[in-house]
Structure formats: structure tokens, C-alpha cells
Design a protein around this motif. Structure first.
Motif, PDB file in Angstrom:
ATOM      1  N   ARG A  88       0.835  -1.214   0.000  1.00  0.00           N
ATOM      2  CA  ARG A  88       0.000   0.000   0.000  1.00  0.00           C
ATOM      3  C   ARG A  88       0.866   1.260   0.000  1.00  0.00           C
ATOM      4  N   VAL A  89       1.892   1.272   0.794  1.00  0.00           N
ATOM      5  CA  VAL A  89       2.783   2.434   0.913  1.00  0.00           C
ATOM      6  C   VAL A  89       4.057   2.127   0.134  1.00  0.00           C
ATOM      7  N   PRO A  90       4.381   2.949  -0.862  1.00  0.00           N
ATOM      8  CA  PRO A  90       5.577   2.660  -1.676  1.00  0.00           C
ATOM      9  C   PRO A  90       6.869   2.923  -0.914  1.00  0.00           C
ATOM     10  N   PRO A  91       7.937   2.207  -1.271  1.00  0.00           N
ATOM     11  CA  PRO A  91       9.250   2.501  -0.711  1.00  0.00           C
ATOM     12  C   PRO A  91       9.651   3.920  -1.142  1.00  0.00           C
ATOM     13  N   TYR A  92       9.878   4.782  -0.190  1.00  0.00           N
ATOM     14  CA  TYR A  92      10.094   6.193  -0.491  1.00  0.00           C
ATOM     15  C   TYR A  92      11.496   6.468  -1.025  1.00  0.00           C
ATOM     16  N   GLY A  93      11.582   7.540  -1.805  1.00  0.00           N
ATOM     17  CA  GLY A  93      12.865   8.034  -2.275  1.00  0.00           C
ATOM     18  C   GLY A  93      13.412   9.068  -1.304  1.00  0.00           C
ATOM     19  N   LEU A  94      14.669   9.411  -1.456  1.00  0.00           N
ATOM     20  CA  LEU A  94      15.324  10.396  -0.589  1.00  0.00           C
ATOM     21  C   LEU A  94      15.927  11.530  -1.416  1.00  0.00           C
ATOM     22  N   GLN A  95      16.022  12.699  -0.796  1.00  0.00           N
ATOM     23  CA  GLN A  95      16.670  13.866  -1.406  1.00  0.00           C
ATOM     24  C   GLN A  95      16.110  14.166  -2.802  1.00  0.00           C
ATOM     25  N   GLY A  96      14.788  14.032  -2.966  1.00  0.00           N
ATOM     26  CA  GLY A  96      14.139  14.332  -4.237  1.00  0.00           C
ATOM     27  C   GLY A  96      13.970  13.137  -5.156  1.00  0.00           C
ATOM     28  N   GLY A  97      14.449  11.970  -4.739  1.00  0.00           N
ATOM     29  CA  GLY A  97      14.270  10.752  -5.546  1.00  0.00           C
ATOM     30  C   GLY A  97      12.836  10.249  -5.467  1.00  0.00           C
ATOM     31  N   GLY A  98      12.414   9.548  -6.506  1.00  0.00           N
ATOM     32  CA  GLY A  98      11.048   9.038  -6.573  1.00  0.00           C
ATOM     33  C   GLY A  98      10.860   7.750  -5.788  1.00  0.00           C
ATOM     34  N   SER A  99       9.627   7.484  -5.433  1.00  0.00           N
ATOM     35  CA  SER A  99       9.294   6.245  -4.735  1.00  0.00           C
ATOM     36  C   SER A  99       9.364   5.059  -5.687  1.00  0.00           C
ATOM     37  N   GLY A 100       9.666   3.885  -5.135  1.00  0.00           N
ATOM     38  CA  GLY A 100       9.574   2.654  -5.910  1.00  0.00           C
ATOM     39  C   GLY A 100       8.114   2.247  -6.036  1.00  0.00           C
ATOM     40  N   LYS A 101       7.813   1.353  -6.965  1.00  0.00           N
ATOM     41  CA  LYS A 101       6.443   0.857  -7.116  1.00  0.00           C
ATOM     42  C   LYS A 101       6.116  -0.078  -5.958  1.00  0.00           C
ATOM     43  N   VAL A 102       4.859  -0.047  -5.544  1.00  0.00           N
ATOM     44  CA  VAL A 102       4.409  -0.980  -4.513  1.00  0.00           C
ATOM     45  C   VAL A 102       4.383  -2.392  -5.088  1.00  0.00           C
ATOM     46  N   GLY A 103       4.456  -3.376  -4.195  1.00  0.00           N
ATOM     47  CA  GLY A 103       4.326  -4.762  -4.611  1.00  0.00           C
ATOM     48  C   GLY A 103       2.867  -5.129  -4.817  1.00  0.00           C
ATOM     49  N   LYS A 104       2.653  -6.305  -5.366  1.00  0.00           N
ATOM     50  CA  LYS A 104       1.291  -6.732  -5.688  1.00  0.00           C
ATOM     51  C   LYS A 104       1.235  -8.254  -5.617  1.00  0.00           C
ATOM     52  N   ASN A 105       0.180  -8.767  -4.994  1.00  0.00           N
ATOM     53  CA  ASN A 105      -0.048 -10.210  -4.905  1.00  0.00           C
ATOM     54  C   ASN A 105      -1.357 -10.516  -5.627  1.00  0.00           C
ATOM     55  N   THR A 106      -1.318 -11.439  -6.552  1.00  0.00           N
ATOM     56  CA  THR A 106      -2.479 -11.734  -7.383  1.00  0.00           C
ATOM     57  C   THR A 106      -2.681 -13.238  -7.502  1.00  0.00           C
ATOM     58  N   LEU A 107      -3.935 -13.655  -7.448  1.00  0.00           N
ATOM     59  CA  LEU A 107      -4.300 -15.039  -7.706  1.00  0.00           C
ATOM     60  C   LEU A 107      -5.034 -15.077  -9.045  1.00  0.00           C
ATOM     61  N   ILE A 108      -4.533 -15.891  -9.973  1.00  0.00           N
ATOM     62  CA  ILE A 108      -5.221 -16.105 -11.238  1.00  0.00           C
ATOM     63  C   ILE A 108      -5.764 -17.531 -11.199  1.00  0.00           C
ATOM     64  N   LYS A 109      -7.080 -17.630 -11.090  1.00  0.00           N
ATOM     65  CA  LYS A 109      -7.732 -18.936 -10.989  1.00  0.00           C
ATOM     66  C   LYS A 109      -7.635 -19.679 -12.327  1.00  0.00           C
ATOM     67  N   ALA A 110      -7.735 -20.979 -12.253  1.00  0.00           N
ATOM     68  CA  ALA A 110      -7.669 -21.803 -13.463  1.00  0.00           C
ATOM     69  C   ALA A 110      -8.740 -21.409 -14.476  1.00  0.00           C
ATOM     70  N   ASN A 111      -9.869 -20.870 -14.001  1.00  0.00           N
ATOM     71  CA  ASN A 111     -10.954 -20.453 -14.904  1.00  0.00           C
ATOM     72  C   ASN A 111     -10.746 -19.042 -15.469  1.00  0.00           C
ATOM     73  N   PRO A 136       8.223  -5.069  -4.516  1.00  0.00           N
ATOM     74  CA  PRO A 136       8.437  -3.634  -4.733  1.00  0.00           C
ATOM     75  C   PRO A 136       9.846  -3.317  -5.228  1.00  0.00           C
ATOM     76  N   GLY A 137       9.943  -2.167  -5.874  1.00  0.00           N
ATOM     77  CA  GLY A 137      11.245  -1.621  -6.228  1.00  0.00           C
ATOM     78  C   GLY A 137      11.712  -0.694  -5.118  1.00  0.00           C
ATOM     79  N   GLY A 138      12.986  -0.397  -5.099  1.00  0.00           N
ATOM     80  CA  GLY A 138      13.543   0.504  -4.089  1.00  0.00           C
ATOM     81  C   GLY A 138      13.343   1.960  -4.476  1.00  0.00           C
ATOM     82  N   GLY A 139      13.420   2.833  -3.493  1.00  0.00           N
ATOM     83  CA  GLY A 139      13.302   4.258  -3.738  1.00  0.00           C
ATOM     84  C   GLY A 139      14.542   4.828  -4.405  1.00  0.00           C
ATOM     85  N   GLY A 140      14.355   5.877  -5.208  1.00  0.00           N
ATOM     86  CA  GLY A 140      15.469   6.548  -5.865  1.00  0.00           C
ATOM     87  C   GLY A 140      16.113   7.575  -4.935  1.00  0.00           C
ATOM     88  N   PHE A 141      17.260   8.106  -5.335  1.00  0.00           N
ATOM     89  CA  PHE A 141      17.971   9.090  -4.537  1.00  0.00           C
ATOM     90  C   PHE A 141      18.341  10.284  -5.398  1.00  0.00           C
TER      91      PHE A 141
END
Length: 146
Positions: A88-111, A136-141
Motif C-alpha cells: 500500500r505504501v511505496p518505498p520512499y525516495g530520498l533527497q528528491g528521488g522518486g518512490s519505488g512501485k508498490v508490490g502486488k499479490n495476485t491469484l489467477i484462478k484456473a478459470n 516492490p522496487g527501491g526508492g530513488g535518490f
């Protein structure tokens, strides 16, 4: 009964003079992923995707590291659990760097039905279901220079 536990890698944050690392374990020592051949030999699963999650690290003078995508198809009914962070909360960047993308868990049913999962979940998997984990990815710097 099958039992299996695994720590899954992600991207690390960038710093004052370096980019973050892609697809590594951070804050975990003496751990690594199980080789796909061992996983598939010992358990009724097939690893269908395991790759770096492109562009998941934060922008900046120094980029955050990229997370991974790991998709596991279950070949028989089983219970799967996940405990993960930064969904829900992205890994933050420092000193003006951008946040990394949040992670995601997904279930794809056989149907074909797709179900988004929480950061903590216990799910009954059926034969043919696929559990997709995007870390997730790490925050930028620093501010990105033009």
C-alpha cells in the motif's frame, strides 16, 4: 503434506553515490531463493515466470533497484500463504528521488478469474491456479538531472 517457506527478493533503495540493486534480498541474511529445478522436483508446482520487474525502482539521480515477478502454478490443491510489505505504501525516495512501485499479490484462478490479494493472505489453491507475486522496487535518490 507439503510444507515450504521462501523469502523472495526485491529492489533496494539508491544512495548518495549509487543505484539500488535489482532482485536481491535485503534485511535478510543467509537466505536465497530455491532453484526452480529443485522447487519443481520436490513440490507439485511449476514456476512459470521469474524475472526482474522492469521500471519498479524509483527515479532519481540514482535509480532504486527493481523488484521481481514470480508466478507459480499449482498442480494440485494446496493452501498458500504470503506475508509481504509495501503493498500500500511505496518505498520512499530520498533527497528528491522518486518512490519505488508498490508490490502486488495476485491469484489467477484456473478459470481465468483474477483476484487481488492483501499483503497478508492465506488462500486455497486449486490445480491450475497461479499465484503471482510482484515485489516492490527501491526508492530513488536525488533529483534526476536533465
Amino acid at each position: 503434506t507439503d510444507g515450504y517457506y521462501e523469502t523472495i527478493c526485491g529492489g533496494t533503495g539508491a544512495g548518495p553515490n549509487f543505484d539500488g540493486c535489482d532482485a536481491v534480498h535485503s534485511n535478510m541474511t543467509n537466505t536465497r531463493l530455491t532453484d526452480p529445478e529443485i522447487l519443481e522436483t520436490r513440490y507439485p508446482v511449476r514456476l512459470e515466470q521469474f524475472e526482474i520487474r522492469s521500471n519498479s525502482g524509483g527515479e532519481g539521480k540514482y535509480r532504486g533497484g527493481n523488484g521481481i515477478v514470480r508466478a507459480i502454478r499449482f498442480l494440485k490443491p494446496m493452501t498458500a500463504s504470503i506475508l509481504s510489505n509495501h503493498r500500500r505504501v511505496p518505498p520512499y525516495g530520498l533527497q528528491g528521488g522518486g518512490s519505488g512501485k508498490v508490490g502486488k499479490n495476485t491469484l489467477i484462478k484456473a478459470n481465468g478469474k483474477v483476484e487481488e490479494l492483501s499483503h497478508r493472505a492465506e488462500i486455497e489453491m486449486n490445480s491450475g491456479d497461479v499465484f503471482v507475486i510482484q515485489t516492490p522496487g527501491g526508492g530513488g535518490f536525488g533529483k534526476k538531472e536533465c
